[in-house]
Enzyme design. Structure first.
Site: not given
Ligand code: AMP
Length: 115
Positions: A33-34, A96, A101, A103
């Site tokens: 995760d970024i 978001s 996905h 986590h």
């Molecule tokens: P969610 O809020 O459950 O949809 O999780 C989306 C996740 O994607 C968040 O924890 C973000 O930090 C992560 N995220 C967004 N863009 C990227 C990216 N380019 N590479 C890795 N993780 C990302």
């Protein structure tokens, strides 16, 4: 289910968008995760586009099960003693990115309920 052109995680799955890949196979992919919320914070996605956990489970229950098994392989490879798997489903739950996905969080004490 084919890739969705405007989807960030489809872009990562295709290699068009860079990511720190942890494990991948033909159908599943994991990357860091970024914006990590724990020392280990890895996302597991199916390569195919499904918008959320319910849609994946309805369309391909076997792949949904494989995603869980893959998440546990990621946790084993990361060497965490315990971990949490979270699948935010819907904007009201904090989703978001609308490509399903999981986590995988670990590497620190994780208590529930939080706070
Ligand atoms: P969610 O809020 O459950 O949809 O999780 C989306 C996740 O994607 C968040 O924890 C973000 O930090 C992560 N995220 C967004 N863009 C990227 C990216 N380019 N590479 C890795 N993780 C990302």
């Amino acid at each position: 289910m084919t890739a969705k052109t405007d989807c960030l995680f489809c872009g990562i799955a295709s290699g068009d968008i860079p990511a720190d890949i942890v494990l991948r196979d033909e159908h599943l992919l994991s990357f860091r995760d970024i914006n990590p919320q724990a020392p280990v914070h890895v996302l597991v996605i199916p390569v195919a586009h499904y918008s959320n956990a319910g849609q994946l489970a309805d369309a391909d229950p076997m792949l949904a099960g494989q995603l869980l098994e893959f998440a546990s392989r990621v946790a084993d490879q990361e060497g965490v003693s315990g971990y949490r798997i979270v699948m935010n489903t819907g904007a009201d739950a904090g989703q978001s990115v609308f490509h399903v996905h999981a986590h995988v969080l670990g590497g620190r004490s994780l208590t529930w309920p939080p706070g």
